[in-house]
Design an enzyme around this catalytic site. Structure first.
Site, mmCIF file in Angstrom:
data_model
loop_
_atom_site.group_PDB
_atom_site.id
_atom_site.type_symbol
_atom_site.label_atom_id
_atom_site.label_comp_id
_atom_site.label_asym_id
_atom_site.label_seq_id
_atom_site.Cartn_x
_atom_site.Cartn_y
_atom_site.Cartn_z
ATOM 1 C CG MET A 128 34.587 -69.701 -44.757
ATOM 2 S SD MET A 128 34.577 -67.921 -44.556
ATOM 3 C CE MET A 128 33.724 -67.422 -46.024
ATOM 4 C CG HIS A 152 32.375 -76.257 -50.589
ATOM 5 N ND1 HIS A 152 31.300 -75.445 -50.828
ATOM 6 C CD2 HIS A 152 33.341 -75.450 -50.093
ATOM 7 C CE1 HIS A 152 31.585 -74.207 -50.485
ATOM 8 N NE2 HIS A 152 32.826 -74.166 -50.049
ATOM 9 C CD GLN A 172 40.988 -68.776 -49.710
ATOM 10 O OE1 GLN A 172 40.411 -67.961 -49.011
ATOM 11 N NE2 GLN A 172 40.445 -69.936 -50.019
HETATM 12 O O1 PAF Z 1 37.869 -70.313 -48.996
HETATM 13 C C1 PAF Z 1 37.268 -70.294 -47.900
HETATM 14 O O2 PAF Z 1 36.193 -70.867 -47.732
HETATM 15 C C2 PAF Z 1 37.891 -69.542 -46.743
HETATM 16 O O3 PAF Z 1 38.523 -68.392 -47.157
HETATM 17 C C3 PAF Z 1 38.832 -70.429 -45.887
HETATM 18 C C4 PAF Z 1 40.037 -70.888 -46.681
HETATM 19 C C5 PAF Z 1 38.068 -71.635 -45.372
HETATM 20 C C6 PAF Z 1 39.343 -69.630 -44.697
HETATM 21 O O4 PAF Z 1 38.306 -69.187 -43.885
#
Ligand code: PAF
Length: 282
Positions: A28, A35, A154
């Protein structure tokens, strides 16, 4: 490195960039060193002749009405520099209306793992995540996708998504990247005041103390959860505990006689920042 905000250009690029392995990193934006580690891992998996695609999309459907969608940091220029530095080949950064038709009427729902932990206090969140990840998987058509283990639930839910809907993609979970004091890197850390930032490492310290107790033989989930709560209350009085939960890592349900791996997950508010972290007990 290429950058596009349209599905049409993403598809044209994909049609001519058919490396042996295409690896996808959904994000995001508001990228940080966590990241960067995902993109770096994607580059390693893809190899020099493969392709790494990063998406940057603040997905509105995974934010509740009182959450921070509007305020979520949007830092595209800095994000692109991080992507470039870590070897991404293509950045897909669409606007909301490129992803969601105004009269959209189909969404994906996970009905088990999403009920616990963050799903219990963020209703609708995982429908939004699973739906956008499905759409992104369809658009990117990757062989592999890389997710951070900080968002443990997630990753568990997306693992189910891939299995249950037969996506031909291999998932890779990457260890959480931490600040020197143990705080898990998060785009939301920038919301913290200096005082909150000083207290926030208590989350990690509490989880580590639970792991120590576990190693010494404490296996009662209530006792482990209390130990963590006591630690956070003592060391981070500005924190407001959302949940602390010790569960079976395979299904995020209560620990049972068949449990092989326990994960303890926590979510704590510091002001408007909701921070999450977790630890596997081994
Ligand atoms: O982890 C994230 O940044 C978000 O939940 C994702 C997987 C990009 C989905 O919008």
């Amino acid at each position: 490195m290429n950058v596009t905000n349209t599905i049409r250009q993403l598809r044209s690029w994909s049609a001519v960039n058919k490396g042996p392995r295409r690896v996808f990193v959904p994000t995001m934006g508001a990228l940080h060193q966590g990241h960067a580690a995902l993109i770096h891992a994607a580059r390693e998996i893809a190899g020099q002749s493969g392709n790494v695609i990063v998406s940057i999309f603040v997905n509105p459907t995974q934010f509740g009405p009182n959450e921070d969608f509007e305020k979520y940091p949007r830092t595209l220029v800095e994000d692109l520099a991080i992507c470039r530095d870590h070897g991404a080949d293509m950045i897909f950064a669409p606007k909301v209306d490129e992803i969601y038709p105004p009269d959209r009427s189909v969404q994906i729902t996970e009905t088990s793992l999403s009920k616990a932990l963050c799903g219990a206090t963020r209703p609708g969140h995982f429908e939004g995540v699973v739906t956008v990840v499905t759409k992104l998987f369809n658009l990117v058509q990757a062989d592999d996708a890389v997710f951070g283990k900080k968002d443990y639930q997630q990753l568990a839910i997306i693992t189910r998504l891939v299995r249950d809907l037969d996506f031909n993609v291999t998932l890779h979970g990457i260890d959480t990247v931490r600040e020197d004091d143990g705080l898990a890197m998060s785009s939301r850390n920038r919301y913290l005041s200096a005082e909150e930032r000083a207290q926030a490492p208590a989350l990690r310290a509490a989880l580590v103390s639970a792991r120590e107790a576990w190693k010494k033989g404490e296996s009662d989930p209530d006792a482990l959860e209390k130990l963590i709560a006591d630690h956070i209350k003592a060391h981070a009085p500005l924190g407001r505990i959302d949940y602390i939960s010790a569960v079976d890592a395979s299904n995020l349900q209560a620990i049972s006689a068949t449990t092989q791996l326990v994960v303890v997950a926590v979510a704590v508010f510091f002001g408007k920042a909701r921070l999450i972290d977790n630890i596997e007990l081994k």
